[in-house]
Design a protein around this motif. Structure first.
Motif, PDB file in Angstrom:
ATOM      1  N   LEU A  17      75.926 102.601  11.479  1.00 43.57           N
ATOM      2  CA  LEU A  17      75.443 103.099  12.880  1.00 43.57           C
ATOM      3  C   LEU A  17      74.326 103.891  12.878  1.00 43.57           C
ATOM      4  N   ARG A  18      73.496 103.620  14.028  1.00 39.99           N
ATOM      5  CA  ARG A  18      72.275 104.114  14.354  1.00 39.99           C
ATOM      6  C   ARG A  18      72.397 104.505  15.685  1.00 39.99           C
ATOM      7  N   PRO A  19      71.547 105.848  16.116  1.00 43.12           N
ATOM      8  CA  PRO A  19      71.440 106.199  17.549  1.00 43.12           C
ATOM      9  C   PRO A  19      70.965 104.889  18.463  1.00 43.12           C
ATOM     10  N   GLY A  20      71.660 104.863  19.697  1.00 45.56           N
ATOM     11  CA  GLY A  20      71.309 103.839  20.545  1.00 45.56           C
ATOM     12  C   GLY A  20      72.137 102.660  20.529  1.00 45.56           C
ATOM     13  N   MET A  21      73.130 102.588  19.368  1.00 47.94           N
ATOM     14  CA  MET A  21      73.688 101.146  19.274  1.00 47.94           C
ATOM     15  C   MET A  21      74.928 101.272  20.187  1.00 47.94           C
ATOM     16  N   ARG A  22      75.403 100.024  20.456  1.00 46.06           N
ATOM     17  CA  ARG A  22      76.733  99.965  21.262  1.00 46.06           C
ATOM     18  C   ARG A  22      77.576  99.067  20.396  1.00 46.06           C
ATOM     19  N   VAL A  23      78.958  99.739  20.272  1.00 42.85           N
ATOM     20  CA  VAL A  23      79.705  99.289  19.283  1.00 42.85           C
ATOM     21  C   VAL A  23      80.999  98.841  19.954  1.00 42.85           C
ATOM     22  N   LEU A  24      81.620  97.871  19.570  1.00 42.05           N
ATOM     23  CA  LEU A  24      82.959  97.450  20.131  1.00 42.05           C
ATOM     24  C   LEU A  24      83.926  97.455  19.080  1.00 42.05           C
ATOM     25  N   ASP A  25      85.189  98.286  19.247  1.00 40.50           N
ATOM     26  CA  ASP A  25      86.336  98.321  18.479  1.00 40.50           C
ATOM     27  C   ASP A  25      87.423  97.358  18.983  1.00 40.50           C
ATOM     28  N   VAL A  26      87.686  96.215  18.432  1.00 43.59           N
ATOM     29  CA  VAL A  26      88.550  95.427  19.035  1.00 43.59           C
ATOM     30  C   VAL A  26      89.932  95.642  18.449  1.00 43.59           C
ATOM     31  N   GLY A  27      91.126  95.762  19.318  1.00 39.92           N
ATOM     32  CA  GLY A  27      92.473  96.230  18.907  1.00 39.92           C
ATOM     33  C   GLY A  27      92.369  97.589  18.297  1.00 39.92           C
ATOM     34  N   CYS A  28      92.146  98.496  19.270  1.00 38.61           N
ATOM     35  CA  CYS A  28      91.635  99.717  19.118  1.00 38.61           C
ATOM     36  C   CYS A  28      93.062 100.673  18.879  1.00 38.61           C
ATOM     37  N   GLY A  29      94.009 100.152  19.509  1.00 40.85           N
ATOM     38  CA  GLY A  29      95.256 100.915  19.348  1.00 40.85           C
ATOM     39  C   GLY A  29      95.181 102.437  20.205  1.00 40.85           C
ATOM     40  N   LEU A  30      95.581 103.474  19.826  1.00 38.42           N
ATOM     41  CA  LEU A  30      95.418 104.622  20.354  1.00 38.42           C
ATOM     42  C   LEU A  30      93.959 105.302  20.287  1.00 38.42           C
ATOM     43  N   GLY A  31      92.900 104.550  19.433  1.00 40.04           N
ATOM     44  CA  GLY A  31      91.645 104.940  19.601  1.00 40.04           C
ATOM     45  C   GLY A  31      91.042 106.106  18.572  1.00 40.04           C
ATOM     46  N   ALA A  32      91.655 106.092  17.372  1.00 43.18           N
ATOM     47  CA  ALA A  32      91.137 107.252  16.576  1.00 43.18           C
ATOM     48  C   ALA A  32      89.953 106.602  16.009  1.00 43.18           C
ATOM     49  N   VAL A  33      89.883 105.550  15.667  1.00 43.52           N
ATOM     50  CA  VAL A  33      88.676 104.838  15.070  1.00 43.52           C
ATOM     51  C   VAL A  33      87.428 104.855  16.217  1.00 43.52           C
ATOM     52  N   THR A  34      87.725 104.474  17.176  1.00 47.10           N
ATOM     53  CA  THR A  34      86.799 104.276  18.201  1.00 47.10           C
ATOM     54  C   THR A  34      86.224 105.762  18.547  1.00 47.10           C
ATOM     55  N   LEU A  35      87.022 106.774  18.768  1.00 49.24           N
ATOM     56  CA  LEU A  35      86.570 108.106  18.873  1.00 49.24           C
ATOM     57  C   LEU A  35      85.731 108.522  17.563  1.00 49.24           C
ATOM     58  N   GLY A  36      86.176 108.134  16.485  1.00 46.96           N
ATOM     59  CA  GLY A  36      85.079 108.607  15.374  1.00 46.96           C
ATOM     60  C   GLY A  36      84.027 107.769  15.230  1.00 46.96           C
ATOM     61  N   PHE A  37      83.813 106.658  15.726  1.00 52.85           N
ATOM     62  CA  PHE A  37      82.588 105.972  15.868  1.00 52.85           C
ATOM     63  C   PHE A  37      81.859 106.807  16.801  1.00 52.85           C
ATOM     64  N   GLY A  38      82.509 107.089  17.970  1.00 52.21           N
ATOM     65  CA  GLY A  38      81.485 107.731  19.189  1.00 52.21           C
ATOM     66  C   GLY A  38      81.002 109.164  18.916  1.00 52.21           C
ATOM     67  N   THR A  39      81.778 109.785  17.898  1.00 48.52           N
ATOM     68  CA  THR A  39      81.227 111.229  17.451  1.00 48.52           C
ATOM     69  C   THR A  39      80.426 111.086  15.969  1.00 48.52           C
ATOM     70  N   ALA A  40      80.443 110.009  15.319  1.00 47.12           N
ATOM     71  CA  ALA A  40      79.779 109.919  14.043  1.00 47.12           C
ATOM     72  C   ALA A  40      78.576 110.190  14.116  1.00 47.12           C
ATOM     73  N   VAL A  41      77.749 109.262  14.884  1.00 48.64           N
ATOM     74  CA  VAL A  41      76.177 109.204  15.226  1.00 48.64           C
ATOM     75  C   VAL A  41      76.032 109.524  16.807  1.00 48.64           C
ATOM     76  N   HIS A  42      75.029 110.337  16.841  1.00 46.22           N
ATOM     77  CA  HIS A  42      74.746 110.572  18.376  1.00 46.22           C
ATOM     78  C   HIS A  42      73.368 109.920  18.669  1.00 46.22           C
ATOM     79  N   PRO A  43      73.315 109.359  20.043  1.00 47.24           N
ATOM     80  CA  PRO A  43      74.316 108.848  20.796  1.00 47.24           C
ATOM     81  C   PRO A  43      74.605 107.286  20.303  1.00 47.24           C
TER      82      PRO A  43
END
Length: 243
Positions: A17-43
């Motif tokens: 992951l690098r700042p400025g990227m757009r990331v897709l989490d397919v089959g995200c369930g309740l979203g823990a990994v999605t949230l982790g990606f979104g807060t790991a590298v800003h923005p």
């Protein structure tokens, strides 16, 4: 509580992951990994997609309460993602290939939404290399029946062994894969889940399947035995969409 575990399920993705990227989490369930990606590298802008809207309501509530503006969710099926072509720099899916009847169709859709030069990241289970201790005759018999159930539903319990081959056939390049064992369910919880699945199958119309009935008896014994250890084998794969 969000399901998923970023260090376990998707830790191998974080260095990509690098700042400025757009990331897709397919089959995200309740979203823990999605949230982790979104807060790991800003923005980093992250979209989680799941076919069950009720899960996304819970995930969206967590995001709003925490005031996170880099994460969003959308309802949609993995084979018909509600996003434009070439929209993402990284596409991630955990435990998805093994639950897909046609991996080629799924990978074609993931290729569609990934920009040229973008990265595909998959975490895929392989039950053929799972570690269980003790692994008794009852455990083996119960698991054979459980795998029979999964295949009848169009799933592949050994998908991790073949995921790299599927990805290469789909047209991805620079395919790199490694296998890693991680703790899974508790040993007894796994036994109870296998027992429950087999018992439910035996109640289906058409009469009990003798092989499943035998497996269910073994699962019953396994679930009422002592404790043990279980770790699942995961194939962590990274590949690139050709420019």
């Amino acid at each position: 509580m969000l399901d998923g575990d970023v260090p376990g399920d998707a830790g191998f993705v974080l260095p990509l992951l690098r700042p400025g990227m757009r990331v897709l989490d397919v089959g995200c369930g309740l979203g823990a990994v999605t949230l982790g990606f979104g807060t790991a590298v800003h923005p980093v802008q992250v979209l989680g997609v799941d076919p069950e809207p009720e899960r996304l309501v819970k995930a969206g509530g967590v995001v709003r309460r925490r005031g996170i503006s880099t994460v969003d969710f959308a309802a949609g099926a993995a084979l018909r993602l509600p996003v434009a072509e070439a929209a993402f720099d990284v596409v991630f899916a955990h435990a998805l290939i093994e639950r897909t009847k046609d991996p080629a169709e799924l990978l074609a859709e993931l290729l569609r939404v990934l920009r040229p030069g973008g990265t595909l990241a998959l975490s895929t289970s392989d039950w053929s290399r799972a570690k269980l201790r003790p692994r008794t005759a009852n455990v083996d018999a119960a698991l054979r029946g459980y795998f029979q159930l999964l295949r009848a539903r169009g799933e592949d319990p050994f998908a991790g062994r073949r995921v790299a081959e599927h990805v290469e056939r789909a047209g991805f390049r620079e395919v790199r894969a490694r296998s890693r064992h991680r703790p899974g369910l508790e040993y007894r919880v796994l036994a109870e889940r296998v027992e429950s699945g087999l018992a439910e199958a035996l109640r289906a119309p058409g009469g009990p399947d003798p092989q499943l009935a035998s497996a269910a008896r073994s699962a019953w014994s396994w679930a009422r035995g002592g404790g043990g250890e279980f770790s699942q084998c995961w194939t962590e794969l990274v590949a690139v969409r050709a420019p």
